[in-house]
Structures are given as structure tokens and as C-alpha cells.
Design a protein around this motif. Structure first.
Motif, PDB file in Angstrom:
ATOM      1  N   GLU A  17       9.788 -96.450 -37.872  1.00 46.16           N
ATOM      2  CA  GLU A  17       8.339 -96.336 -39.173  1.00 46.16           C
ATOM      3  C   GLU A  17       7.322 -97.099 -38.203  1.00 46.16           C
ATOM      4  OE1 GLU A  17       9.564 -98.466 -42.478  1.00 46.16           O
ATOM      5  OE2 GLU A  17      11.735 -98.293 -42.046  1.00 46.16           O
ATOM      6  N   LEU A  18       6.336 -96.395 -37.881  1.00 48.11           N
ATOM      7  CA  LEU A  18       5.011 -96.873 -37.448  1.00 48.11           C
ATOM      8  C   LEU A  18       5.561 -98.201 -38.053  1.00 48.11           C
ATOM      9  CD1 LEU A  18       2.702 -96.581 -35.517  1.00 48.11           C
ATOM     10  CD2 LEU A  18       1.721 -95.311 -37.494  1.00 48.11           C
ATOM     11  N   LYS A  19       5.137 -99.974 -37.415  1.00 48.62           N
ATOM     12  CA  LYS A  19       4.318-100.924 -37.290  1.00 48.62           C
ATOM     13  C   LYS A  19       3.429-101.207 -35.953  1.00 48.62           C
ATOM     14  CE  LYS A  19       9.355-101.549 -39.833  1.00 48.62           C
ATOM     15  NZ  LYS A  19      10.369-102.555 -39.708  1.00 48.62           N
ATOM     16  N   VAL A  20       2.632-101.224 -35.859  1.00 43.07           N
ATOM     17  CA  VAL A  20       1.843-101.534 -35.300  1.00 43.07           C
ATOM     18  C   VAL A  20       0.225-100.991 -35.706  1.00 43.07           C
ATOM     19  CG1 VAL A  20       3.325-101.943 -33.589  1.00 43.07           C
ATOM     20  CG2 VAL A  20       1.999 -99.376 -33.835  1.00 43.07           C
ATOM     21  N   GLU A  21      -0.414-101.560 -35.103  1.00 44.90           N
ATOM     22  CA  GLU A  21      -2.176-101.460 -35.906  1.00 44.90           C
ATOM     23  C   GLU A  21      -2.144-100.865 -34.813  1.00 44.90           C
ATOM     24  OE1 GLU A  21      -3.838-105.580 -36.374  1.00 44.90           O
ATOM     25  OE2 GLU A  21      -3.773-104.969 -38.924  1.00 44.90           O
ATOM     26  N   GLY A  22      -3.282 -99.706 -35.032  1.00 44.82           N
ATOM     27  CA  GLY A  22      -4.215 -98.442 -34.531  1.00 44.82           C
ATOM     28  C   GLY A  22      -5.029 -97.892 -34.872  1.00 44.82           C
ATOM     29  N   ARG A  23      -4.985 -96.965 -33.650  1.00 45.74           N
ATOM     30  CA  ARG A  23      -5.617 -95.442 -34.471  1.00 45.74           C
ATOM     31  C   ARG A  23      -4.846 -94.417 -33.451  1.00 45.74           C
ATOM     32  NH1 ARG A  23     -11.620 -95.650 -32.602  1.00 45.74           N
ATOM     33  NH2 ARG A  23     -10.703 -96.003 -30.867  1.00 45.74           N
ATOM     34  N   PHE A  24      -3.954 -93.261 -34.590  1.00 53.35           N
ATOM     35  CA  PHE A  24      -3.136 -92.735 -33.546  1.00 53.35           C
ATOM     36  C   PHE A  24      -4.014 -91.370 -34.628  1.00 53.35           C
ATOM     37  CE2 PHE A  24      -1.229 -96.563 -34.891  1.00 53.35           C
ATOM     38  CZ  PHE A  24      -0.546 -96.902 -33.370  1.00 53.35           C
ATOM     39  N   HIS A  25      -2.991 -90.179 -33.051  1.00 57.12           N
ATOM     40  CA  HIS A  25      -3.271 -88.108 -33.991  1.00 57.12           C
ATOM     41  C   HIS A  25      -2.163 -88.233 -34.051  1.00 57.12           C
ATOM     42  CE1 HIS A  25      -3.172 -84.000 -32.126  1.00 57.12           C
ATOM     43  NE2 HIS A  25      -3.837 -84.194 -33.349  1.00 57.12           N
ATOM     44  N   MET A  26      -2.182 -87.836 -35.826  1.00 55.45           N
ATOM     45  CA  MET A  26      -0.592 -87.272 -36.786  1.00 55.45           C
ATOM     46  C   MET A  26      -1.072 -86.508 -37.087  1.00 55.45           C
ATOM     47  SD  MET A  26      -0.611 -91.238 -38.703  1.00 55.45           S
ATOM     48  CE  MET A  26       0.258 -91.790 -38.458  1.00 55.45           C
ATOM     49  N   VAL A  27       0.478 -86.158 -37.150  1.00 55.36           N
ATOM     50  CA  VAL A  27       0.711 -84.182 -38.346  1.00 55.36           C
ATOM     51  C   VAL A  27       1.658 -85.104 -39.470  1.00 55.36           C
ATOM     52  CG1 VAL A  27       2.517 -84.001 -37.255  1.00 55.36           C
ATOM     53  CG2 VAL A  27       2.064 -81.954 -37.882  1.00 55.36           C
ATOM     54  N   VAL A  28       0.517 -84.048 -40.096  1.00 55.97           N
ATOM     55  CA  VAL A  28       1.127 -84.292 -41.845  1.00 55.97           C
ATOM     56  C   VAL A  28       3.232 -84.020 -42.268  1.00 55.97           C
ATOM     57  CG1 VAL A  28       1.191 -83.840 -44.325  1.00 55.97           C
ATOM     58  CG2 VAL A  28      -0.828 -84.044 -43.056  1.00 55.97           C
ATOM     59  N   GLN A  29       3.797 -84.985 -41.899  1.00 52.10           N
ATOM     60  CA  GLN A  29       5.297 -84.424 -41.857  1.00 52.10           C
ATOM     61  C   GLN A  29       5.552 -83.669 -43.109  1.00 52.10           C
ATOM     62  OE1 GLN A  29       8.804 -87.004 -41.484  1.00 52.10           O
ATOM     63  NE2 GLN A  29       8.694 -86.634 -39.526  1.00 52.10           N
ATOM     64  N   SER A  30       5.341 -84.085 -44.586  1.00 52.99           N
ATOM     65  CA  SER A  30       5.558 -83.655 -45.867  1.00 52.99           C
ATOM     66  C   SER A  30       4.725 -84.684 -46.913  1.00 52.99           C
ATOM     67  CB  SER A  30       7.096 -84.216 -45.968  1.00 52.99           C
ATOM     68  OG  SER A  30       7.451 -85.131 -45.950  1.00 52.99           O
ATOM     69  N   ALA A  31       4.546 -84.040 -47.936  1.00 49.50           N
ATOM     70  CA  ALA A  31       3.526 -84.727 -49.156  1.00 49.50           C
ATOM     71  C   ALA A  31       4.358 -84.195 -50.459  1.00 49.50           C
ATOM     72  CB  ALA A  31       2.511 -83.783 -48.880  1.00 49.50           C
ATOM     73  N   THR A  32       4.300 -85.289 -51.341  1.00 43.74           N
ATOM     74  CA  THR A  32       4.711 -84.757 -52.699  1.00 43.74           C
ATOM     75  C   THR A  32       3.509 -85.286 -53.370  1.00 43.74           C
ATOM     76  OG1 THR A  32       6.872 -85.000 -52.004  1.00 43.74           O
ATOM     77  CG2 THR A  32       6.781 -85.203 -53.827  1.00 43.74           C
ATOM     78  N   GLU A  33       3.475 -84.246 -54.500  1.00 42.63           N
ATOM     79  CA  GLU A  33       2.006 -84.962 -55.981  1.00 42.63           C
ATOM     80  C   GLU A  33       2.977 -85.191 -56.302  1.00 42.63           C
ATOM     81  OE1 GLU A  33      -0.985 -82.169 -56.376  1.00 42.63           O
ATOM     82  OE2 GLU A  33      -0.364 -80.481 -54.663  1.00 42.63           O
ATOM     83  N   LYS A  34       2.030 -86.959 -56.886  1.00 37.47           N
ATOM     84  CA  LYS A  34       2.928 -87.263 -58.480  1.00 37.47           C
ATOM     85  C   LYS A  34       4.194 -88.194 -58.603  1.00 37.47           C
ATOM     86  CE  LYS A  34      -0.705 -86.118 -61.719  1.00 37.47           C
ATOM     87  NZ  LYS A  34      -1.293 -85.617 -62.671  1.00 37.47           N
ATOM     88  N   LYS A  35       4.299 -88.417 -56.914  1.00 41.47           N
ATOM     89  CA  LYS A  35       5.722 -88.915 -57.543  1.00 41.47           C
ATOM     90  C   LYS A  35       5.804 -89.607 -57.926  1.00 41.47           C
ATOM     91  CE  LYS A  35       9.824 -90.304 -54.355  1.00 41.47           C
ATOM     92  NZ  LYS A  35       9.840 -90.195 -52.598  1.00 41.47           N
ATOM     93  N   LEU A  36       7.383 -90.495 -58.912  1.00 39.83           N
ATOM     94  CA  LEU A  36       7.502 -91.718 -59.276  1.00 39.83           C
ATOM     95  C   LEU A  36       7.946 -92.530 -58.439  1.00 39.83           C
ATOM     96  CD1 LEU A  36       7.034 -93.090 -62.177  1.00 39.83           C
ATOM     97  CD2 LEU A  36       9.361 -92.773 -62.745  1.00 39.83           C
ATOM     98  N   ILE A  37       6.987 -93.305 -58.514  1.00 40.48           N
ATOM     99  CA  ILE A  37       7.231 -95.030 -57.186  1.00 40.48           C
ATOM    100  C   ILE A  37       8.199 -96.046 -58.163  1.00 40.48           C
ATOM    101  CG2 ILE A  37       7.397 -96.227 -55.558  1.00 40.48           C
ATOM    102  CD1 ILE A  37       6.620 -92.945 -55.008  1.00 40.48           C
ATOM    103  N   PRO A  38       9.248 -95.886 -57.970  1.00 43.65           N
ATOM    104  CA  PRO A  38       9.773 -97.128 -58.826  1.00 43.65           C
ATOM    105  C   PRO A  38       9.569 -98.325 -58.308  1.00 43.65           C
ATOM    106  CG  PRO A  38      11.916 -96.414 -57.300  1.00 43.65           C
ATOM    107  CD  PRO A  38      10.356 -96.096 -57.076  1.00 43.65           C
ATOM    108  N   GLY A  39       9.899 -99.302 -59.106  1.00 39.81           N
ATOM    109  CA  GLY A  39       9.633-101.099 -58.790  1.00 39.81           C
ATOM    110  C   GLY A  39       9.162-101.477 -59.982  1.00 39.81           C
ATOM    111  N   LYS A  40       8.797-103.382 -60.228  1.00 39.93           N
ATOM    112  CA  LYS A  40       8.682-103.818 -61.090  1.00 39.93           C
ATOM    113  C   LYS A  40       7.140-102.805 -61.822  1.00 39.93           C
ATOM    114  CE  LYS A  40       7.509-107.592 -59.671  1.00 39.93           C
ATOM    115  NZ  LYS A  40       6.651-108.828 -59.285  1.00 39.93           N
ATOM    116  N   THR A  41       6.673-102.410 -61.459  1.00 35.88           N
ATOM    117  CA  THR A  41       5.444-102.104 -62.179  1.00 35.88           C
ATOM    118  C   THR A  41       5.675-100.513 -61.834  1.00 35.88           C
ATOM    119  OG1 THR A  41       4.517-103.691 -62.328  1.00 35.88           O
ATOM    120  CG2 THR A  41       3.196-101.623 -63.302  1.00 35.88           C
TER     121      THR A  41
END
Length: 160
Positions: A17-41
Motif C-alpha cells: 500500500e502507498l503510505k507516503v505523501e508525494g506526487r506520483f506517475h500512476m497507472v490505473v490497475q482496476s476500476a469498479t463503478e458504483k461499488k457498495l462500500i460497507p461500514g457504519k454508513t
């Protein structure tokens, strides 16, 4: 097994996991539209997994971060548009349907990652708006992976 720990300073650096601040050249590995995110709300969100190709912090190549665009926010459309333009799926002045699941993977962009202290997590800065096309003047000084950039202008393979 060949391992390279030249940029590792502690066992915590071994995370994917990326756990530092900075500016990065990135590639989209995957994308999911309208995924339900569980939690308290529970809420719906576009979930985009970004992988580091290069950046202004050493030792982060290959690390990933989830970029979520929640549907409960009033600025959802602006955040979706910023992402689509930053990774080249949409041009300013253009109107079209985008299918994140199939069109976003493999697209490249530059993202500024910041630490959200209240939630103790790392996220795309500017409430998800710190995203730019790789050739944008504002991110010209961000290191980029030349081999990945070459793919942006490569001609598609000819099918015989």
C-alpha cells in the motif's frame, strides 16, 4: 528468489500500500463503478486502484492506493470528470459515456497523495481533485516512467 531492498529502511516499507505523501506517475490497475462500500454508513463509490510507476518519493514503485469517488457527495460529477480528463478518457469540451471498468485500466495520470489525519489514511489530495494528465505543465517536474510513457504514443499492433 531475487529481492531488492535497496530502498527499504524498515519492515513497514514492505507494504504494497502507498503510505507516503508525494506526487506520483500512476497507472490505473482496476476500476469498479458504483461499488457498495460497507461500514457504519454504507455508501456507493467508484473505486479506482492506482499503482505507482514513478514519483518524487523513492521506493514506491509498484505500491497501490484506492481512489474512491463517493456518490453521496455533491461534487461527485466534478471528481469523476477530473479523473476522466486526467487519465485521457475524456477531453475538455467533450461529452460521452465512460465505462470505468473496461476503459480506465491501463490509463496513466499523475496524482498528489496526502495524509488525511482525521482518518489516518492516505488519499488523493484536494478531496480527490489532485489529478493531472501526465503531460500537464503543473506536473512537468514529477519523475515519470519512460517505458510507460512510451506506451501512450505507441501504435496499436497490426493484426494480420
Amino acid at each position: 528468489m531475487d529481492l531488492d531492498a535497496t530502498n527499504v529502511t524498515s519492515v513497514e516499507d514492505c507494504s504494497t500500500e502507498l503510505k507516503v505523501e508525494g506526487r506520483f506517475h500512476m497507472v490505473v490497475q482496476s476500476a469498479t463503478e458504483k461499488k457498495l462500500i460497507p461500514g457504519k454508513t454504507p455508501f456507493e463509490a467508484d473505486v479506482i486502484v492506482l499503482e505507482v510507476l514513478a514519483g518524487d518519493v523513492a521506493g514506491q514503485v509498484g505500491k497501490t492506493i484506492d481512489h474512491m469517488i463517493g456518490y453521496e457527495r455533491p461534487d461527485t460529477g466534478a471528481r469523476q470528470m477530473r479523473f476522466a480528463i486526467a487519465c485521457g478518457l475524456l477531453a475538455p469540451g467533450e461529452k460521452k459515456s465512460i465505462f470505468l471498468d473496461t476503459q480506465a485500466p491501463g490509463q496513466q495520470l499523475v496524482a498528489k497523495i496526502t495524509h488525511w489525519k482525521e482518518k489516518d489514511r492516505y488519499t488523493v489530495g484536494g478531496m480527490g481533485m489532485d489529478l493531472w494528465p501526465v503531460d500537464h505543465p503543473q506536473v512537468a517536474d514529477v519523475p515519470k516512467a519512460p517505458e510507460a510513457l512510451a506506451l501512450l504514443n505507441a501504435e496499436p499492433a497490426k493484426v494480420a
